[in-house]
Design an enzyme around this catalytic site. Sequence first.
Site, PDB file in Angstrom:
ATOM      1  N   HIS A 180       0.816  -1.215   0.000  1.00 22.87           N
ATOM      2  CA  HIS A 180       0.000   0.000   0.000  1.00 22.87           C
ATOM      3  C   HIS A 180       0.854   1.272   0.000  1.00 22.87           C
ATOM      4  O   HIS A 180       0.357   2.345  -0.308  1.00 22.87           O
ATOM      5  CB  HIS A 180      -0.991  -0.003   1.165  1.00 22.87           C
ATOM      6  CG  HIS A 180      -0.404   0.258   2.514  1.00 22.87           C
ATOM      7  ND1 HIS A 180      -0.154  -0.737   3.425  1.00 22.87           N
ATOM      8  CD2 HIS A 180      -0.028   1.404   3.115  1.00 22.87           C
ATOM      9  CE1 HIS A 180       0.339  -0.211   4.537  1.00 22.87           C
ATOM     10  NE2 HIS A 180       0.433   1.099   4.371  1.00 22.87           N
ATOM     11  N   ASP A 214       0.093  -7.537   1.465  1.00 21.82           N
ATOM     12  CA  ASP A 214       0.573  -6.160   1.629  1.00 21.82           C
ATOM     13  C   ASP A 214       2.102  -6.094   1.623  1.00 21.82           C
ATOM     14  O   ASP A 214       2.713  -5.423   2.447  1.00 21.82           O
ATOM     15  CB  ASP A 214       0.021  -5.537   2.910  1.00 21.82           C
ATOM     16  CG  ASP A 214       0.115  -4.011   2.900  1.00 21.82           C
ATOM     17  OD1 ASP A 214       0.251  -3.440   1.809  1.00 21.82           O
ATOM     18  OD2 ASP A 214       0.071  -3.407   3.992  1.00 21.82           O
ATOM     19  N   GLY A 257       3.836   6.792   8.281  1.00 23.52           N
ATOM     20  CA  GLY A 257       5.227   6.890   7.832  1.00 23.52           C
ATOM     21  C   GLY A 257       6.070   5.718   8.279  1.00 23.52           C
ATOM     22  O   GLY A 257       7.090   5.395   7.674  1.00 23.52           O
ATOM     23  N   SER A 316       4.954   2.735   8.112  1.00 22.27           N
ATOM     24  CA  SER A 316       4.475   1.623   7.299  1.00 22.27           C
ATOM     25  C   SER A 316       5.561   1.109   6.367  1.00 22.27           C
ATOM     26  O   SER A 316       6.165   1.862   5.620  1.00 22.27           O
ATOM     27  CB  SER A 316       3.263   2.071   6.479  1.00 22.27           C
ATOM     28  OG  SER A 316       2.648   0.973   5.874  1.00 22.27           O
ATOM     29  N   LEU A 361      -8.385 -23.543  -0.566  1.00 22.41           N
ATOM     30  CA  LEU A 361      -9.202 -24.717  -0.273  1.00 22.41           C
ATOM     31  C   LEU A 361     -10.578 -24.583  -0.891  1.00 22.41           C
ATOM     32  O   LEU A 361     -11.123 -25.545  -1.417  1.00 22.41           O
ATOM     33  CB  LEU A 361      -9.301 -24.918   1.243  1.00 22.41           C
ATOM     34  CG  LEU A 361     -10.225 -26.022   1.755  1.00 22.41           C
ATOM     35  CD1 LEU A 361      -9.825 -27.375   1.171  1.00 22.41           C
ATOM     36  CD2 LEU A 361     -10.192 -26.073   3.280  1.00 22.41           C
ATOM     37  N   GLY A 362     -11.167 -23.380  -0.818  1.00 20.84           N
ATOM     38  CA  GLY A 362     -12.467 -23.159  -1.432  1.00 20.84           C
ATOM     39  C   GLY A 362     -13.630 -23.307  -0.480  1.00 20.84           C
ATOM     40  O   GLY A 362     -14.663 -23.898  -0.825  1.00 20.84           O
ATOM     41  N   VAL A 363     -13.467 -22.765   0.737  1.00 22.38           N
ATOM     42  CA  VAL A 363     -14.548 -22.807   1.717  1.00 22.38           C
ATOM     43  C   VAL A 363     -14.698 -21.437   2.362  1.00 22.38           C
ATOM     44  O   VAL A 363     -13.770 -20.627   2.343  1.00 22.38           O
ATOM     45  CB  VAL A 363     -14.278 -23.847   2.836  1.00 22.38           C
ATOM     46  CG1 VAL A 363     -14.283 -25.246   2.296  1.00 22.38           C
ATOM     47  CG2 VAL A 363     -12.962 -23.536   3.550  1.00 22.38           C
ATOM     48  N   ILE A 412     -15.487 -20.109   6.203  1.00 23.61           N
ATOM     49  CA  ILE A 412     -15.425 -20.704   7.528  1.00 23.61           C
ATOM     50  C   ILE A 412     -15.731 -19.656   8.595  1.00 23.61           C
ATOM     51  O   ILE A 412     -15.711 -18.455   8.326  1.00 23.61           O
ATOM     52  CB  ILE A 412     -14.039 -21.321   7.800  1.00 23.61           C
ATOM     53  CG1 ILE A 412     -12.939 -20.282   7.522  1.00 23.61           C
ATOM     54  CG2 ILE A 412     -13.838 -22.583   6.980  1.00 23.61           C
ATOM     55  CD1 ILE A 412     -11.539 -20.780   7.815  1.00 23.61           C
TER      56      ILE A 412
END
Length: 470
Positions: A111, A141, A212, A214, A269-271, A273
């Site tokens: 960012h 990030d 700053g 960051s 995984l495709g869930v 949760i």
Amino acid sequence: MLERVIYCVFLMAIGSQTVFAQLPDFTGMVKTNGVAVVNISTTQKAKPAAKGMPKGQQMPEGIPPEMEELFKHFFNNPDGGGGGEFGGEDTQSLGSGFIISQDGYLLTNHHVVKDADEIIVKFSDRRELVAKLIGSDARTDIALLKVQATGLPVVNIGSPNELKVGEWVLAIGSPFGFEQSVTAGIVSAKGRSLPGGNYVPFIQTDVAINPGNSGGPLFNMDGKVVGINSQIYSRTGGFMGLSFAIPMDVVMNVVQQIKTSGKAAHGWLGVQIQDVTRQLAESFGMKKPQGALVSKIIPNSPAEKAGLQIGDIITEFNSQPIETSADLPPMVGMTPINGEGKLTIIRQGETKTIEFKVGLLPDQEAKAPLYKVEAKPTNRLGISVADITAEQRESLENIKNGVLVQGVESGIAADAGIQSGDVVLRIQNNVIRDVNEFDKIVKNLPVGKSVAVLIQRRGSPVFLALKIDK
């Protein structure tokens, strides 16, 4: 009397010396490592002003709107920025970074350099060089930069896994543009999950971090970098005692991928949760709340192909325990694509093992809209429901089952968190297909026992627990 006073003063002096002797001395660490910490400034060329936006105002990015006052990225200018996309002026931002190789590779936050047209790196010896963005990853990030230089001072990379809560840590950066500023504190917690950061088990500290800082390094007491300072919890935009850093094992995994292929890939995984609450644990017959409760299976995902089911509770991934739902995404995300994954799950009281091949995390899909139609409740839960029309099903990701909640009065369902516009998909292990089926199941619900209810809200499924007292 005088002798007693002198004796007490003597004891106090000895006690003070003992306390002071236990406090860490950071001077050597700062002298050794400060030269490898850099100041980063970026410039984004102005774009045409958008209609309806006042000059100088910037649109918040990167966090959910409801959290914008709490979790803030902090790379803007101390004076609040300069308009940029909406103001018709060039935008400048400040951040920090650190050198990881003598030939000019540097790390900072995604960012900090996002959409930058020019990146300037200022070194501790006052040199300034233009940096090239090698690659960055918005999900973690992290950004990798390169400057044309040799023989640069570098930091040593440490292991965040060896960090202990309560251990001293130190940050070097450029808060509000003040270069080479040093702050220290302790590790407050590990493995924190933040909004928009599901694939990062953040290190939480009480090190003073401000705009700053960051992208700057977080050092352990051995003088090794264990994290990149990335986010703060704040209602004001400034330090409030809660700072978050990206662990270096996550960072270096991303760096290696960027160097190899120019971008980072994350395991999938495709869930969807959620945490197991005490009430949900009771409804699933568990002795204590633990694991990640599966509330949705993504079509054509590794989870669907492996036979994972809604209502399964994942307690281990590749033999690593899953205490909360926040533990699972980073583990899967750092597993190589097509790598082997093994889940230990609880399904209807039985423990099972499921193996799958880790997939590639796709782009996030947009959430479906929320439908609200108020109607008077008609059953013992205190809610009214209706069958879902074909048009509504299409906008709700073409769900095949469920009933739409049209009204909620104070009572059992309201206490559980059910709202108008929710879609009730399941009650315990019973799939709800229409209103008639819903009414029959609700009529026969047990008294005095927690029952798991699966609802869908704004396109996201979630389990809630309700209990009928009488």
